[in-house]
Enzyme design. Structure first.
Site, PDB file in Angstrom:
ATOM      1  N   SER A  91      40.728  73.252  47.024  1.00  0.00           N
ATOM      2  CA  SER A  91      41.225  71.876  47.094  1.00  0.00           C
ATOM      3  C   SER A  91      42.698  71.771  47.468  1.00  0.00           C
ATOM      4  O   SER A  91      43.224  70.665  47.575  1.00  0.00           O
ATOM      5  CB  SER A  91      40.984  71.184  45.754  1.00  0.00           C
ATOM      6  N   THR A 204      44.261  67.967  43.283  1.00  0.00           N
ATOM      7  CA  THR A 204      45.575  68.084  43.910  1.00  0.00           C
ATOM      8  C   THR A 204      46.505  68.734  42.912  1.00  0.00           C
ATOM      9  O   THR A 204      46.402  68.451  41.724  1.00  0.00           O
ATOM     10  CB  THR A 204      46.107  66.662  44.210  1.00  0.00           C
ATOM     11  N   THR A 222      47.751  69.071  48.650  1.00  0.00           N
ATOM     12  CA  THR A 222      46.286  69.047  48.557  1.00  0.00           C
ATOM     13  C   THR A 222      45.641  69.203  49.932  1.00  0.00           C
ATOM     14  O   THR A 222      46.278  68.939  50.954  1.00  0.00           O
ATOM     15  CB  THR A 222      45.823  67.692  47.955  1.00  0.00           C
ATOM     16  N   ARG A 232      41.737  60.819  57.806  1.00  0.00           N
ATOM     17  CA  ARG A 232      41.962  60.136  56.530  1.00  0.00           C
ATOM     18  C   ARG A 232      43.179  60.748  55.813  1.00  0.00           C
ATOM     19  O   ARG A 232      43.321  61.960  55.717  1.00  0.00           O
ATOM     20  CB  ARG A 232      40.727  60.264  55.659  1.00  0.00           C
ATOM     21  N   THR A 255      46.615  62.359  40.750  1.00  0.00           N
ATOM     22  CA  THR A 255      45.485  63.121  41.278  1.00  0.00           C
ATOM     23  C   THR A 255      44.240  62.243  41.166  1.00  0.00           C
ATOM     24  O   THR A 255      44.225  61.280  40.409  1.00  0.00           O
ATOM     25  CB  THR A 255      45.325  64.448  40.517  1.00  0.00           C
ATOM     26  N   GLY A 256      43.239  62.565  41.942  1.00  0.00           N
ATOM     27  CA  GLY A 256      42.023  61.762  41.912  1.00  0.00           C
ATOM     28  C   GLY A 256      41.801  61.035  43.224  1.00  0.00           C
ATOM     29  O   GLY A 256      42.298  61.454  44.262  1.00  0.00           O
TER      30      GLY A 256
HETATM   31  C1  SD4 Z   1      43.230  62.657  47.742  1.00  0.00           C
HETATM   32  N1  SD4 Z   1      44.340  62.578  45.630  1.00  0.00           N
HETATM   33  O1  SD4 Z   1      43.256  63.174  48.843  1.00  0.00           O
HETATM   34  C2  SD4 Z   1      43.743  63.451  46.581  1.00  0.00           C
HETATM   35  C3  SD4 Z   1      42.633  64.291  46.047  1.00  0.00           C
HETATM   36  C4  SD4 Z   1      42.803  64.701  44.627  1.00  0.00           C
HETATM   37  O2  SD4 Z   1      42.084  65.374  42.615  1.00  0.00           O
HETATM   38  O3  SD4 Z   1      43.767  64.646  44.021  1.00  0.00           O
HETATM   39  N2  SD4 Z   1      41.906  65.064  43.891  1.00  0.00           N
HETATM   40  O4  SD4 Z   1      42.770  61.543  47.555  1.00  0.00           O
END
Ligand code: SD4
Length: 345
Positions: A91, A204, A222, A232, A255-256
């Site tokens: 990731s 991330t 990330t 994107r 994160t997320g």
């Molecule tokens: C995203 N925030 O590309 C990042 C992915 C991520 O835990 O953090 N995932 O949307």
């Protein structure tokens, strides 16, 4: 890679009280994390905190700099480079899961105590997106470079061209291609469905540090949401969304699901809430609450989490879903905290 401590000793667990603090093989209940009270201030400076389990190894690297009296900016960059090089995680950086066209594209940003910042989005072929972001900050009059421009810039700065798609990530992508279901559901830590083709479609690293001079910096890097549309961009390279640092107040990383973090200008919001007097935990909680209130139907299935560190070295975190882990390292110890059930609902 030499680690200051063994990750296997950090057995994950959650407690009904809200979170478990895992120190080596000893588990301490940390009910303050559930009630939203202030986390114990760190005993003395410096301190580094970062997202998810891989934050433990990143913090260890950052700590080498902080303990020697180095700058928070150097610490967060060096810390973020650890998961960028770790091929076992899919990731961040090299080995990250690709977009739906099979291309690994990296997003990263960095911010220092003076409010300087640099960012790259959709970066291909370069392992250390965070270091390219720092070069954008230091060697250009700009804040953000994207796509091929970012790649060209990195090459001009001496970064090596590399294949970022590993056989493991390529295999996962090919498995995903069979159904090609575009369901950007970001979570997997609490048993909710994750992206077909792989067990983990996100994570991330956001890393925040306070140095011995009392200065804050942050970094975020990330490969973004797995199997995203080509082009994107998530929250992670966007200053104010994935990361924000205000040296008078504190530093925050997210994160997320990046779309929700961008919509709420999440990290900036958490910093501003701390400026108004909220402790780091409660500032993160309030930002998460706002996201959840806007889209109650969506937040059943998605993850968004924030970590925050204030100027005094106090820290906190909050996430929509159970199982959000973050790592803390200061003079006293290194630990992994795992958030339990959301106290909002
Ligand atoms: C995203 N925030 O590309 C990042 C992915 C991520 O835990 O953090 N995932 O949307």
């Amino acid at each position: 890679m030499k680690k200051l401590f063994n990750r296997r000793r950090f057995l994950k667990a959650t407690s009904l009280a809200g979170a478990s603090v895992l120190l080596g093989d000893k588990e301490l209940k940390a009910s303050s994390l559930a009630t939203g009270q202030e986390t114990e201030p760190a005993q003395g400076k410096p301190i580094v905190i970062s997202t998810w389990d891989f934050g433990v190894a990143a913090n260890a690297e950052a700590w080498k700099i902080l303990k020697a009296g180095g700058r928070a900016l150097d610490a967060v960059e060096m810390g973020a480079r650890v998961p960028e090089s770790d091929l076992s995680n899919q990731s961040v950086g090299k080995g990250g899961l690709p977009d739906r066209d099979g291309i690994v594209t990296l997003d990263a940003c960095i911010m220092d105590e003076k409010g300087n910042c640099g960012s790259v989005a959709g970066l291909e072929d370069i392992e250390h997106a965070i270091s390219v972001a720092r070069k954008v900050m230091e060697n250009t009059p700009h804040v953000m470079l994207v796509g091929d421009g970012a790649r060209q810039f990195a090459l001009s700065q001496g970064f090596k061209k590399e294949k970022l798609l590993t056989p493991k990530s390529e295999a996962a992508w090919k498995k995903w291609l069979i159904k090609s279901e575009y369901k950007p559901v970001i979570n997997s830590e609490n048993g909710l469905p994750s992206m077909p083709g792989d067990s983990k479609n996100h994570d991330t690293i956001g890393i925040l540090a306070l140095d011995a001079a009392g200065n804050l910096s942050g970094a975020c890097t990330t490969s973004g949401m797995a199997y995203k549309l080509h082009g994107r961009v998530g929250d992670s390279p966007i200053i104010g969304a994935g990361l924000y640092v205000d040296n008078e107040v504190g530093a925050v990383a997210a994160t997320g699901v990046g779309e929700e973090v961008v919509r709420s200008v999440g990290s900036f919001l958490v910093v501003e809430l701390m400026r108004q007097g909220l402790n780091p935990e409660n500032a993160c909680r309030e930002a998460v609450k706002r996201i959840m209130e806007k889209k109650p139907e969506l937040t059943k299935n998605i993850q968004v989490g924030f970590i925050a560190l204030n100027k005094k070295g106090e820290y906190g975190a909050f996430a929509i879903q159970t199982g959000f882990s973050f790592a803390v390292c200061d003079n006293n110890d290194q630990k992994l905290l795992v958030k339990s059930k959301s106290a909002i609902r």
